[in-house]
Scaffold this active site. Structure first.
Site, mmCIF file in Angstrom:
data_model
loop_
_atom_site.group_PDB
_atom_site.id
_atom_site.type_symbol
_atom_site.label_atom_id
_atom_site.label_comp_id
_atom_site.label_asym_id
_atom_site.label_seq_id
_atom_site.Cartn_x
_atom_site.Cartn_y
_atom_site.Cartn_z
ATOM 1 N N HIS A 104 4.830 -12.764 -18.369
ATOM 2 C CA HIS A 104 5.367 -14.004 -18.938
ATOM 3 C C HIS A 104 6.373 -13.742 -20.065
ATOM 4 C CE1 HIS A 104 5.207 -18.325 -19.132
ATOM 5 N NE2 HIS A 104 4.975 -18.308 -20.438
ATOM 6 N N SER A 116 9.372 -20.861 -21.334
ATOM 7 C CA SER A 116 7.988 -21.273 -21.135
ATOM 8 C C SER A 116 7.825 -22.791 -21.327
ATOM 9 C CB SER A 116 7.102 -20.440 -22.074
ATOM 10 O OG SER A 116 5.756 -20.611 -21.776
ATOM 11 N N ASP A 128 3.728 -12.585 -13.612
ATOM 12 C CA ASP A 128 3.442 -13.548 -14.675
ATOM 13 C C ASP A 128 2.042 -14.132 -14.457
ATOM 14 O OD1 ASP A 128 3.364 -15.774 -16.385
ATOM 15 O OD2 ASP A 128 5.541 -16.025 -16.264
HETATM 16 C C1 MLT Z 1 3.024 -24.990 -20.608
HETATM 17 O O1 MLT Z 1 1.999 -25.509 -20.970
HETATM 18 O O2 MLT Z 1 4.126 -25.514 -20.749
HETATM 19 C C2 MLT Z 1 2.914 -23.678 -19.951
HETATM 20 O O3 MLT Z 1 1.561 -23.365 -19.760
HETATM 21 C C3 MLT Z 1 3.591 -22.610 -20.702
HETATM 22 C C4 MLT Z 1 3.033 -22.448 -22.065
HETATM 23 O O4 MLT Z 1 3.494 -23.090 -22.972
HETATM 24 O O5 MLT Z 1 2.103 -21.661 -22.249
#
Ligand code: MLT
Length: 202
Positions: free
Chosen positions: A183, A102, A152
């Site tokens: 996700h 992520s 996701d």
């Molecule tokens: C981010 O901000 O890098 C993406 O939205 C993934 C997350 O950290 O939620």
């Protein structure tokens, strides 16, 4: 940067750069590293940015909307940190493979988009396109594994495809693995990533 370094049993094998998701820590992905490459050295890093008390690797303006200036700054900061760590712990700067989930996968992708030869390879779990409109450095010889969820809610399928396309155009060999989930990270994709890693870096 707050971090943890673990010596590897195999000194020639790539060092695993572990990059957590929002709210994580430098220890978060240790179980993944153990599943993927148990003999390798580990550099687990904690993001320097806080969002409502949750560590991240760069700021965002809203969910899925990155603060580009901060992203570029933090990416350079992380790249410098890897370099300093290589000197401090005596590993080869050019032998680093990122494993990110992520937000951590997004900064790993950002390293490849901004800094030539910053990574020897990468496993990106649930990553987004870090930046648009920049020329990506040559990624010939930099293999990437992408794990993604078809449902996701944060990352539309097309965005993952755009990321794959960007990396391929820059010369990377990209292996994609799709789950029918969202996700969350699944055991199945970690197992696929593990098989991919053994194949690439044996
Ligand atoms: C981010 O901000 O890098 C993406 O939205 C993934 C997350 O950290 O939620």
């Amino acid at each position: 940067m707050k971090h943890l370094f673990v010596e590897g049993k195999d000194k020639q094998a790539p060092v695993l750069l572990l990059l957590h998701g929002t709210g994580g820590s430098e220890r978060d992905l240790l179980p993944l590293a153990n599943m993927i490459a148990p003999n390798n050295a580990i550099l687990g890093v904690k993001g320097n940015v806080l969002e409502n008390g949750m560590p991240r690797f760069f700021r965002r303006l809203a969910e899925g909307v990155f603060d580009e200036e901060d992203l570029v700054f933090r990416t350079t900061e992380l790249n410098g940190f890897i370099e300093d760590s290589a000197k401090q712990y005596g590993f080869d700067r050019n032998n680093v493979v990122a494993i990110g989930y992520s937000n951590g996968a997004n900064i790993a992708a950002s390293l490849m988009y901004h800094h030539e030869q910053s990574l020897k390879g990468a496993i990106l779990f649930h990553a987004m396109v870090p930046r648009r409109g920049v020329e990506i450095p040559n990624l010939n010889g930099t293999p990437v594994f992408i794990g993604a969820g078809k449902r996701d809610p944060l990352i539309p399928e097309n965005e993952t495809k755009e990321l794959i396309e960007d990396l391929r155009k820059a010369g990377s060999t990209v292996t994609e693995f799709w789950t029918s989930g969202g996700h969350e990270l699944t055991r199945e994709e970690v197992e696929k990533a593990s098989a991919w890693f053994s194949e690439q870096f044996k």
